[in-house]
Scaffold this motif. Structure first.
Motif, PDB file in Angstrom:
ATOM      1  N   UNK A  98       0.842  -1.206   0.000  1.00  0.00           N
ATOM      2  CA  UNK A  98       0.000   0.000   0.000  1.00  0.00           C
ATOM      3  C   UNK A  98       0.872   1.249   0.000  1.00  0.00           C
ATOM      4  N   UNK A  99       1.917   1.250   0.825  1.00  0.00           N
ATOM      5  CA  UNK A  99       2.785   2.424   0.915  1.00  0.00           C
ATOM      6  C   UNK A  99       3.515   2.699  -0.401  1.00  0.00           C
ATOM      7  N   UNK A 100       3.867   1.665  -1.141  1.00  0.00           N
ATOM      8  CA  UNK A 100       4.616   1.837  -2.392  1.00  0.00           C
ATOM      9  C   UNK A 100       3.726   1.786  -3.629  1.00  0.00           C
ATOM     10  N   UNK A 101       2.424   1.834  -3.446  1.00  0.00           N
ATOM     11  CA  UNK A 101       1.515   1.745  -4.584  1.00  0.00           C
ATOM     12  C   UNK A 101       1.598   3.007  -5.444  1.00  0.00           C
ATOM     13  N   UNK A 102       1.315   2.825  -6.717  1.00  0.00           N
ATOM     14  CA  UNK A 102       1.342   3.947  -7.655  1.00  0.00           C
ATOM     15  C   UNK A 102       0.234   4.948  -7.356  1.00  0.00           C
ATOM     16  N   UNK A 103      -0.931   4.460  -6.943  1.00  0.00           N
ATOM     17  CA  UNK A 103      -2.042   5.356  -6.635  1.00  0.00           C
ATOM     18  C   UNK A 103      -1.670   6.330  -5.526  1.00  0.00           C
ATOM     19  N   UNK A 104      -1.002   5.822  -4.504  1.00  0.00           N
ATOM     20  CA  UNK A 104      -0.608   6.686  -3.395  1.00  0.00           C
ATOM     21  C   UNK A 104       0.424   7.714  -3.851  1.00  0.00           C
ATOM     22  N   UNK A 105       1.377   7.307  -4.719  1.00  0.00           N
ATOM     23  CA  UNK A 105       2.358   8.258  -5.241  1.00  0.00           C
ATOM     24  C   UNK A 105       1.699   9.344  -6.078  1.00  0.00           C
ATOM     25  N   UNK A 106       0.694   8.973  -6.862  1.00  0.00           N
ATOM     26  CA  UNK A 106      -0.027   9.965  -7.670  1.00  0.00           C
ATOM     27  C   UNK A 106      -0.772  10.947  -6.778  1.00  0.00           C
ATOM     28  N   UNK A 107      -1.400  10.444  -5.717  1.00  0.00           N
ATOM     29  CA  UNK A 107      -2.113  11.336  -4.803  1.00  0.00           C
ATOM     30  C   UNK A 107      -1.164  12.337  -4.145  1.00  0.00           C
ATOM     31  N   UNK A 108       0.009  11.867  -3.737  1.00  0.00           N
ATOM     32  CA  UNK A 108       0.989  12.778  -3.132  1.00  0.00           C
ATOM     33  C   UNK A 108       1.471  13.795  -4.157  1.00  0.00           C
ATOM     34  N   UNK A 109       1.710  13.346  -5.401  1.00  0.00           N
ATOM     35  CA  UNK A 109       2.148  14.269  -6.447  1.00  0.00           C
ATOM     36  C   UNK A 109       1.089  15.326  -6.724  1.00  0.00           C
ATOM     37  N   UNK A 110      -0.167  14.931  -6.716  1.00  0.00           N
ATOM     38  CA  UNK A 110      -1.246  15.899  -6.927  1.00  0.00           C
ATOM     39  C   UNK A 110      -1.341  16.886  -5.770  1.00  0.00           C
ATOM     40  N   UNK A 111      -1.126  16.401  -4.549  1.00  0.00           N
ATOM     41  CA  UNK A 111      -1.245  17.281  -3.383  1.00  0.00           C
ATOM     42  C   UNK A 111      -0.107  18.298  -3.332  1.00  0.00           C
ATOM     43  N   UNK A 112       1.116  17.897  -3.656  1.00  0.00           N
ATOM     44  CA  UNK A 112       2.265  18.804  -3.567  1.00  0.00           C
ATOM     45  C   UNK A 112       2.424  19.620  -4.840  1.00  0.00           C
ATOM     46  N   UNK A 113       2.214  18.977  -5.973  1.00  0.00           N
ATOM     47  CA  UNK A 113       2.348  19.686  -7.237  1.00  0.00           C
ATOM     48  C   UNK A 113       3.607  19.290  -7.979  1.00  0.00           C
ATOM     49  N   UNK A 114       3.503  18.999  -9.276  1.00  0.00           N
ATOM     50  CA  UNK A 114       4.678  18.596 -10.050  1.00  0.00           C
ATOM     51  C   UNK A 114       5.760  19.670 -10.112  1.00  0.00           C
ATOM     52  N   UNK A 115       5.372  20.949 -10.100  1.00  0.00           N
ATOM     53  CA  UNK A 115       6.372  22.012 -10.202  1.00  0.00           C
ATOM     54  C   UNK A 115       7.297  22.028  -8.995  1.00  0.00           C
ATOM     55  N   UNK A 116       6.752  21.778  -7.814  1.00  0.00           N
ATOM     56  CA  UNK A 116       7.596  21.773  -6.623  1.00  0.00           C
ATOM     57  C   UNK A 116       8.455  20.508  -6.552  1.00  0.00           C
ATOM     58  N   UNK A 117       7.921  19.410  -7.056  1.00  0.00           N
ATOM     59  CA  UNK A 117       8.674  18.161  -7.007  1.00  0.00           C
ATOM     60  C   UNK A 117       9.786  18.127  -8.045  1.00  0.00           C
ATOM     61  N   UNK A 118       9.561  18.716  -9.206  1.00  0.00           N
ATOM     62  CA  UNK A 118      10.556  18.718 -10.290  1.00  0.00           C
ATOM     63  C   UNK A 118      10.807  20.150 -10.735  1.00  0.00           C
ATOM     64  N   UNK A 119      11.447  20.961  -9.892  1.00  0.00           N
ATOM     65  CA  UNK A 119      11.652  22.370 -10.269  1.00  0.00           C
ATOM     66  C   UNK A 119      12.718  22.554 -11.344  1.00  0.00           C
ATOM     67  N   UNK A 120      13.650  21.571 -11.492  1.00  0.00           N
ATOM     68  CA  UNK A 120      14.746  21.723 -12.441  1.00  0.00           C
ATOM     69  C   UNK A 120      14.395  21.247 -13.839  1.00  0.00           C
ATOM     70  N   UNK A 121      13.203  20.753 -14.011  1.00  0.00           N
ATOM     71  CA  UNK A 121      12.802  20.278 -15.333  1.00  0.00           C
ATOM     72  C   UNK A 121      12.664  21.457 -16.288  1.00  0.00           C
ATOM     73  N   UNK A 122      13.190  21.305 -17.492  1.00  0.00           N
ATOM     74  CA  UNK A 122      13.153  22.402 -18.445  1.00  0.00           C
ATOM     75  C   UNK A 122      11.768  22.690 -18.968  1.00  0.00           C
TER      76      UNK A 122
END
Length: 680
Positions: A98-122
């Protein structure tokens, strides 16, 4: 008497000495690979961006399966079952998934935001890329048999590290409840409870109607009571009928006594009283019979309605059990519906996300892996080339361990290149073709003419340190030639070879094996024993290609040297030089028939030893045929040059013709330090 051979004591296979030889021979390859690995490790260590890590710990006591269709006892038995290692492993494994599930990772990514998680992406990062970054940095482990789960997350940004882990744990509790309870559990249980209650009311109404009709509350108790009542009534009826019969008999007897005017004690009662008593007994009997008929009627009715009443009672009991279960499930679902995910009793956060700390284990591991990998790669390449890909004989013991060929002697590599002189050829400068041919035959004993001012070009090309001829006492080959001479003498003595001359051939598998140097040195060593004259014959070149002097020493054709009472000059004490061929023959053109024709002259000569400097073994070499006429054939193997399979096949072919072959290894190098050498 056959030659005494020492059987090899070595066993086939790879030995420690083989490994050491391969490693030290290619030490520069190992050093280069190790240097590259160290440089790569240093570059990674200093240029790799820092990584921060935050950790949290979860305690999983047990898992409540909050499903609406589970039994109530299963939730109570879960904590007791948690003591089993098997159960604990399954539970912890499920929670890790459950902790390593893809659904949980997507939920965390949605809550924090892709821009904050990957700020160095061009470009604008997507939620999928952000979820992948979370999954790559997340690590969830648990020791076997433990109910503690360690959750850690790594990121280059220390603020994002703790934020991601905190958001992950918060959403994990919600995900845990979603997995372990049914969706819409409260509505489902409430609906099932109402249906069971309705069925129970209908069953109770039908059962009440039957009870009113039969007049009994319980089928079992009513049946027992009616049976007992029927038995009691029947007993009373029997007693009343007996008493009635006795009363009637008494009335009849009283009437008869009265007519006969007897007097007795019975006659004291009046007939009227007896009749009244009998009438009373008759009434009692009638009542008992009527009562018995009623009881029997009820029993008949009960037997007819009993199965129906029994079914209703069983249905009522089942409906009551189901109603009790759904009532408790409804209460559990109501509580579960209102449960706070962060306050679950079965899972607790032993350690909340810790402050981010600099993670150095990965850096150290990768650094050590790069440094050690370079060294391991160098060692692997050295072993691969030395033990697998290399098919030549590198060390003299390999002849015995791998080819099972007895070794007579090994000659180490010398700074003088084992007699292979890179000097200008003999002969006239007017013969440029011979000059070019002989430049490639640097393994032959082809030396420049006497030092003469008329040959300044040869003097200019001569090396600074003048190399000695093999028959000179100071030549490095002489000690080994003396050892070969002693072993040949022992061989001739043991085999009773007393004829003269004794023919000794020296051959090899390659042109650079040092055959000529060894042949000349052996001839010089034999000539010093004062046992007679020694003739050194060069079988490789014709006289038109060879200057009539070797290092200032006279050389003659073989025919001239074999003529009786011929006046030829010696190159040294008891040492004479000769070549094979005529002015019309080219290099290595001595055929087997011609050599056979020379045999009478050879045997009639006044030489004690004739040493043949023979051409290398090849498909067209005359050495194959000449070897059978030799009293002893010395086969020279060039270390690290001659192929093992070629040596095995050539040695086998020579031994098949005549078992008079002795094998020597020339240019044997020792790369291993003296203190590590396992063999001499």
């Amino acid at each position: 008497m056959a030659e005494i051979r020492r059987e090899p004591q070595h066993h086939s296979g790879i030995h420690l000495s083989d490994i050491l030889f391969a490693l030290f021979k290619r030490k520069w390859t190992i050093i280069l690979c190790a240097a590259v690995g160290i440089i790569a490790a240093a570059a990674f260590y200093f240029f790799y961006p820092p990584v921060y890590e935050s950790q949290a710990k979860l305690l999983v006591r047990y898992v409540l399966e909050r499903s609406a269709v589970d039994s109530i006892e299963s939730t109570n038995a879960a904590p007791a079952a948690a003591s089993s290692n098997d159960y604990t492993g399954r539970v912890i494994g499920a929670e890790i998934e459950i902790l390593t599930s893809w659904d949980l990772a997507v939920q965390v990514a949605q809550a924090i935001g892709p821009k904050r998680l990957l700020p160095r992406s061009g470009r604008a990062a997507t939620e999928t890329e952000a979820a992948s970054a979370i999954s790559l940095g997340l690590n969830v482990i648990s020791n076997k048999g433990s109910n503690i789960i360690l959750v850690s997350y790594k990121n280059h940004d220390p603020q994002i590290t703790a934020l991601v882990l905190q958001e992950l744990l918060s959403r994990y509790f919600v995900k845990h409840l979603e997995v372990h309870r049914s969706a819409g559990a409260f509505d489902f249980v409430s609906q099932q409870t109402d249906q069971v209650r309705t069925r129970l009311n209908q069953t109770e109404d039908a059962l009440k109607s039957l009870r009113d009709k039969t007049g009994i509350v319980s089928l079992k108790d009513g049946s027992t009571a009616l049976t007992a009542e029927a038995a009691k009534t029947q007993e009373d009826l029997n007693a009343a009928e007996a008493e009635l019969a006795e009363g009637k008999a008494l009335v009849k007897q009283t009437a008869e006594n009265k007519s006969k005017k007897w007097k007795s004690q019975l006659s004291e009662k009046s007939p009227e009283s007896e009749k009244a008593r009998v009438a009373g007994i008759e009434a009692k009997v009638d009542i008992l019979k009527s009562r018995l008929r009623d009881v029997q009627q009820k029993m008949k009715q009960l037997s007819e309605l009993g199965p129906q009443m029994e079914d209703l009672e069983r249905k009522q009991e089942l409906d009551e059990t189901n109603y009790k279960y759904f009532a408790e499930s409804l209460e559990k679902a109501r509580i579960d519906e209102a449960l706070d995910p962060s306050k679950m009793p079965n899972i607790s956060a032993v350690q909340r996300p810790s402050p981010p700390v600099l993670e150095t284990k990965t850096r150290y591991k990768v650094t050590l892996a790069l440094a050690g990998g370079g060294l391991a790669l160098g060692i692997a390449l050295a072993l691969l080339r030395g033990l697998v890909l290399n098919r030549t004989v590198g060390r003299p013991p390999e002849l015995e361990t791998q080819l099972h060929i007895p070794l007579m002697l090994s000659i180490p590599y010398s700074g003088t290149r084992n007699g292979h002189l890179d000097l200008p050829p003999n002969g006239s400068p007017a013969n440029p073709d011979a000059h070019r041919r002989l430049r490639g035959l640097d393994h032959r004993l082809v030396l420049p003419p006497n030092d003469s001012p008329a040959n300044p070009r040869a003097l200019a090309k001569r090396p600074r340190n003048e190399k000695l001829a093999p028959w000179d006492a100071g030549h490095f080959i002489r000690p080994y030639c003396d050892a070969i001479r002693d072993r040949l003498s022992l061989y001739f003595e043991l085999n009773h070879l007393t004829h003269k001359p004794k023919l000794v051939g020296v051959a090899g598998f390659s042109e650079a094996a040092g055959i000529s140097t060894l042949a000349a040195g052996l001839a010089a060593s034999l000539s010093e024993t004062n046992d007679g004259k020694v003739l050194l014959v060069d079988v490789n070149l014709g006289p038109e290609n060879v200057h009539p002097f070797f290092k200032g020493k006279p050389a003659y054709s073989l025919n001239a040297a074999l003529e009786q009472h011929s006046a030829i000059d010696s190159a040294a004490d008891n040492l004479y030089l000769a070549t094979v061929g005529s002015p019309n023959t080219g290099p290595a053109q001595l055929g087997l028939k011609k050599f056979f024709d020379m045999m009478p002259n050879l045997k009639a000569s006044d030489f004690d030893y004739i040493i043949f400097d023979m051409p290398p073994l090849s498909q067209t070499s005359p050495t194959w045929g000449m070897a059978a006429f030799m009293d002893k054939l010395l086969l020279v193997v060039e270390a690290e040059k001659d192929n093992r399979e070629l040596i095995r096949r050539g040695y086998g072919k020579l031994v098949a013709g005549r078992d008079n072959v002795a094998v020597m290894v020339n240019k044997a190098r020792s790369y291993v330090p003296k203190w590590l050498e396992l063999e001499n």
